[in-house]
Design a protein around this motif. Structure first.
Motif, PDB file in Angstrom:
ATOM      1  N   ARG A  11       9.484 -16.325 -14.148  1.00 50.28           N
ATOM      2  CA  ARG A  11       8.136 -16.450 -14.452  1.00 50.28           C
ATOM      3  C   ARG A  11       6.901 -17.215 -13.234  1.00 50.28           C
ATOM      4  NH1 ARG A  11      10.352 -17.475 -18.733  1.00 50.28           N
ATOM      5  NH2 ARG A  11      10.796 -19.920 -18.413  1.00 50.28           N
ATOM      6  N   VAL A  12       6.173 -16.755 -13.129  1.00 49.75           N
ATOM      7  CA  VAL A  12       5.525 -17.374 -11.712  1.00 49.75           C
ATOM      8  C   VAL A  12       3.889 -17.756 -12.020  1.00 49.75           C
ATOM      9  CG1 VAL A  12       4.314 -17.075  -9.312  1.00 49.75           C
ATOM     10  CG2 VAL A  12       6.765 -15.863  -9.901  1.00 49.75           C
ATOM     11  N   LEU A  13       3.495 -19.535 -11.481  1.00 47.22           N
ATOM     12  CA  LEU A  13       2.498 -19.768 -12.716  1.00 47.22           C
ATOM     13  C   LEU A  13       1.677 -19.345 -11.313  1.00 47.22           C
ATOM     14  CD1 LEU A  13       0.365 -20.765 -13.939  1.00 47.22           C
ATOM     15  CD2 LEU A  13       1.148 -23.162 -13.578  1.00 47.22           C
ATOM     16  N   PRO A  54       7.102 -22.418 -16.481  1.00 48.69           N
ATOM     17  CA  PRO A  54       7.261 -21.142 -15.117  1.00 48.69           C
ATOM     18  C   PRO A  54       8.447 -21.652 -14.371  1.00 48.69           C
ATOM     19  CG  PRO A  54       5.022 -23.259 -14.571  1.00 48.69           C
ATOM     20  CD  PRO A  54       6.132 -22.943 -16.214  1.00 48.69           C
ATOM     21  N   HIS A  55       9.286 -20.957 -13.648  1.00 48.44           N
ATOM     22  CA  HIS A  55      10.412 -21.147 -13.114  1.00 48.44           C
ATOM     23  C   HIS A  55      10.116 -21.934 -11.508  1.00 48.44           C
ATOM     24  CE1 HIS A  55      12.402 -18.064 -15.293  1.00 48.44           C
ATOM     25  NE2 HIS A  55      12.739 -18.539 -15.378  1.00 48.44           N
ATOM     26  N   VAL A  56       9.176 -21.231 -11.420  1.00 46.21           N
ATOM     27  CA  VAL A  56       7.391 -21.959  -9.956  1.00 46.21           C
ATOM     28  C   VAL A  56       6.455 -21.485  -9.854  1.00 46.21           C
ATOM     29  CG1 VAL A  56       8.498 -18.696  -8.463  1.00 46.21           C
ATOM     30  CG2 VAL A  56       8.325 -20.931  -7.337  1.00 46.21           C
ATOM     31  N   ALA A  57       5.833 -21.227  -9.216  1.00 42.42           N
ATOM     32  CA  ALA A  57       4.523 -21.809  -9.119  1.00 42.42           C
ATOM     33  C   ALA A  57       3.882 -21.886  -7.598  1.00 42.42           C
ATOM     34  CB  ALA A  57       3.614 -23.030  -9.620  1.00 42.42           C
ATOM     35  N   SER A  58       2.861 -21.240  -7.462  1.00 44.26           N
ATOM     36  CA  SER A  58       1.829 -20.705  -6.383  1.00 44.26           C
ATOM     37  C   SER A  58       0.048 -21.408  -6.849  1.00 44.26           C
ATOM     38  CB  SER A  58       1.274 -18.996  -6.170  1.00 44.26           C
ATOM     39  OG  SER A  58       0.871 -18.904  -4.937  1.00 44.26           O
ATOM     40  N   LEU A  59       0.051 -22.214  -5.486  1.00 40.37           N
ATOM     41  CA  LEU A  59      -0.932 -23.154  -6.185  1.00 40.37           C
ATOM     42  C   LEU A  59      -1.760 -23.043  -4.602  1.00 40.37           C
ATOM     43  CD1 LEU A  59       0.890 -26.525  -6.857  1.00 40.37           C
ATOM     44  CD2 LEU A  59       0.046 -24.474  -8.611  1.00 40.37           C
ATOM     45  N   ASP A  60      -3.181 -22.401  -4.680  1.00 39.49           N
ATOM     46  CA  ASP A  60      -4.333 -23.260  -4.230  1.00 39.49           C
ATOM     47  C   ASP A  60      -4.538 -24.161  -3.854  1.00 39.49           C
ATOM     48  OD1 ASP A  60      -6.230 -22.149  -2.461  1.00 39.49           O
ATOM     49  OD2 ASP A  60      -7.774 -21.859  -3.500  1.00 39.49           O
ATOM     50  N   VAL A  61      -4.639 -24.764  -2.613  1.00 39.98           N
ATOM     51  CA  VAL A  61      -4.884 -26.235  -2.459  1.00 39.98           C
ATOM     52  C   VAL A  61      -6.398 -26.603  -3.173  1.00 39.98           C
ATOM     53  CG1 VAL A  61      -5.898 -27.951  -0.746  1.00 39.98           C
ATOM     54  CG2 VAL A  61      -3.555 -26.283  -1.123  1.00 39.98           C
ATOM     55  N   GLN A  62      -7.526 -25.853  -3.355  1.00 39.81           N
ATOM     56  CA  GLN A  62      -9.064 -25.955  -3.582  1.00 39.81           C
ATOM     57  C   GLN A  62      -9.413 -25.359  -4.275  1.00 39.81           C
ATOM     58  OE1 GLN A  62     -10.350 -28.979  -1.635  1.00 39.81           O
ATOM     59  NE2 GLN A  62     -11.825 -28.589  -3.702  1.00 39.81           N
ATOM     60  N   LEU A  63      -8.967 -25.860  -5.668  1.00 40.77           N
ATOM     61  CA  LEU A  63      -9.337 -25.098  -6.910  1.00 40.77           C
ATOM     62  C   LEU A  63     -11.406 -25.506  -7.558  1.00 40.77           C
ATOM     63  CD1 LEU A  63      -6.777 -25.949  -8.840  1.00 40.77           C
ATOM     64  CD2 LEU A  63      -7.239 -23.774  -8.127  1.00 40.77           C
ATOM     65  N   GLY A  64     -12.275 -24.985  -6.680  1.00 38.72           N
ATOM     66  CA  GLY A  64     -13.673 -25.462  -7.142  1.00 38.72           C
ATOM     67  C   GLY A  64     -13.889 -27.088  -5.943  1.00 38.72           C
ATOM     68  N   SER A  65     -14.269 -28.197  -7.137  1.00 42.26           N
ATOM     69  CA  SER A  65     -14.502 -29.493  -6.654  1.00 42.26           C
ATOM     70  C   SER A  65     -13.214 -30.159  -6.630  1.00 42.26           C
ATOM     71  CB  SER A  65     -15.569 -30.222  -7.740  1.00 42.26           C
ATOM     72  OG  SER A  65     -15.441 -29.947  -8.947  1.00 42.26           O
ATOM     73  N   VAL A  80       9.953 -28.075 -11.044  1.00 40.52           N
ATOM     74  CA  VAL A  80       9.381 -26.664 -10.320  1.00 40.52           C
ATOM     75  C   VAL A  80       9.065 -26.175  -9.046  1.00 40.52           C
ATOM     76  CG1 VAL A  80       7.791 -24.866 -11.401  1.00 40.52           C
ATOM     77  CG2 VAL A  80       8.423 -26.766 -13.513  1.00 40.52           C
ATOM     78  N   PRO A  81       9.771 -25.523  -8.746  1.00 43.17           N
ATOM     79  CA  PRO A  81       9.558 -25.242  -7.104  1.00 43.17           C
ATOM     80  C   PRO A  81       8.049 -24.748  -7.271  1.00 43.17           C
ATOM     81  CG  PRO A  81      10.965 -23.649  -8.209  1.00 43.17           C
ATOM     82  CD  PRO A  81      11.226 -24.652  -8.767  1.00 43.17           C
ATOM     83  N   PHE A  82       7.499 -25.067  -6.058  1.00 46.14           N
ATOM     84  CA  PHE A  82       5.824 -24.178  -5.890  1.00 46.14           C
ATOM     85  C   PHE A  82       5.765 -24.263  -3.781  1.00 46.14           C
ATOM     86  CE2 PHE A  82       5.402 -28.764  -6.459  1.00 46.14           C
ATOM     87  CZ  PHE A  82       4.423 -29.131  -5.502  1.00 46.14           C
ATOM     88  N   ILE A  83       5.048 -23.228  -4.044  1.00 43.93           N
ATOM     89  CA  ILE A  83       4.737 -23.047  -2.744  1.00 43.93           C
ATOM     90  C   ILE A  83       2.963 -23.436  -2.318  1.00 43.93           C
ATOM     91  CG2 ILE A  83       6.045 -21.191  -1.978  1.00 43.93           C
ATOM     92  CD1 ILE A  83       3.362 -19.296  -2.464  1.00 43.93           C
ATOM     93  N   PHE A  84       2.159 -24.144  -1.464  1.00 44.68           N
ATOM     94  CA  PHE A  84       0.644 -23.773  -1.436  1.00 44.68           C
ATOM     95  C   PHE A  84       0.551 -22.433  -1.083  1.00 44.68           C
ATOM     96  CE2 PHE A  84       1.464 -28.713  -1.023  1.00 44.68           C
ATOM     97  CZ  PHE A  84       0.602 -28.449  -2.463  1.00 44.68           C
ATOM     98  N   ALA A  85      -0.594 -21.711  -1.853  1.00 48.12           N
ATOM     99  CA  ALA A  85      -0.762 -20.273  -1.208  1.00 48.12           C
ATOM    100  C   ALA A  85      -2.256 -21.030  -0.772  1.00 48.12           C
ATOM    101  CB  ALA A  85      -1.028 -18.923  -1.725  1.00 48.12           C
ATOM    102  N   THR A  86      -2.588 -20.760   0.774  1.00 46.85           N
ATOM    103  CA  THR A  86      -3.373 -21.346   0.842  1.00 46.85           C
ATOM    104  C   THR A  86      -4.366 -21.571   2.398  1.00 46.85           C
ATOM    105  OG1 THR A  86      -5.172 -24.093   0.237  1.00 46.85           O
ATOM    106  CG2 THR A  86      -3.065 -23.910   1.192  1.00 46.85           C
ATOM    107  N   GLY A  87      -5.573 -21.807   2.860  1.00 52.52           N
ATOM    108  CA  GLY A  87      -6.223 -21.610   3.928  1.00 52.52           C
ATOM    109  C   GLY A  87      -6.451 -23.405   4.379  1.00 52.52           C
ATOM    110  N   ALA A  88      -6.306 -24.138   3.418  1.00 48.82           N
ATOM    111  CA  ALA A  88      -6.722 -25.645   3.949  1.00 48.82           C
ATOM    112  C   ALA A  88      -5.671 -26.468   3.910  1.00 48.82           C
ATOM    113  CB  ALA A  88      -7.386 -26.152   2.934  1.00 48.82           C
ATOM    114  N   THR A  89      -4.359 -26.079   4.665  1.00 45.69           N
ATOM    115  CA  THR A  89      -3.017 -26.742   4.901  1.00 45.69           C
ATOM    116  C   THR A  89      -3.256 -28.122   5.218  1.00 45.69           C
ATOM    117  OG1 THR A  89      -3.042 -25.820   7.065  1.00 45.69           O
ATOM    118  CG2 THR A  89      -1.707 -24.606   5.477  1.00 45.69           C
ATOM    119  N   SER A  90      -4.539 -28.405   5.785  1.00 50.08           N
ATOM    120  CA  SER A  90      -4.401 -30.330   6.747  1.00 50.08           C
ATOM    121  C   SER A  90      -4.735 -30.593   5.506  1.00 50.08           C
ATOM    122  CB  SER A  90      -6.052 -29.661   7.470  1.00 50.08           C
ATOM    123  OG  SER A  90      -7.490 -29.697   6.439  1.00 50.08           O
TER     124      SER A  90
END
Length: 123
Positions: A11-13, A54-65, A80-90
């Motif tokens: 299960r992936v959030l 969930p077993h793992v998650a994918s997070l966008d860094v910026q969610l609107g405000s 729970v392990p997760f990744i950042f799927a983003t363009g805002a790494t800084s």
């Protein structure tokens, strides 16, 4: 947790506020054999979705405000392990800087590879 079979059966959030990016991530993750939790587009809904374990998650860094860091903190607290799927790494704080990052837009190989790295790291 083993990733011998990639993410199949897990299960992936997915936390993403851009409709098209979310749709792409859902397709990639589903095609890899995983069950998608979400996608959700805000902190409140993401925290509620954690009830699905969930077993793992994918997070966008910026969610609107908002940022996804409260979600990242709670995932970390729950182990729970997760990744950042983003363009805002800084924007990623030092406490989460070692998490796998998948730069958007991302291919199937990059998304699944980052999720597998997160699982293998035992984060």
């Amino acid at each position: 947790m083993t990733t011998r079979d990639g993410i199949s059966g897990l299960r992936v959030l997915v936390v993403e506020d851009d409709y098209w990016v979310a749709a792409t991530l859902v397709e990639i993750i589903s095609d890899a054999g995983a069950e998608v939790v979400g996608p959700v587009d805000c902190v409140r809904d993401a925290l509620s979705a954690l009830d699905s374990s969930p077993h793992v998650a994918s997070l966008d860094v910026q969610l609107g405000s908002e940022t996804s860091f409260p979600i990242a903190d709670e995932l970390n607290r729950r182990g729970v392990p997760f990744i950042f799927a983003t363009g805002a790494t800084s924007m990623i704080p030092a406490v989460h800087a070692s998490r796998p990052i998948c730069h958007k837009p991302a291919s199937r190989e990059l998304v699944v590879g980052a999720l597998c790295r997160a699982l293998d790291a035992g984060c």
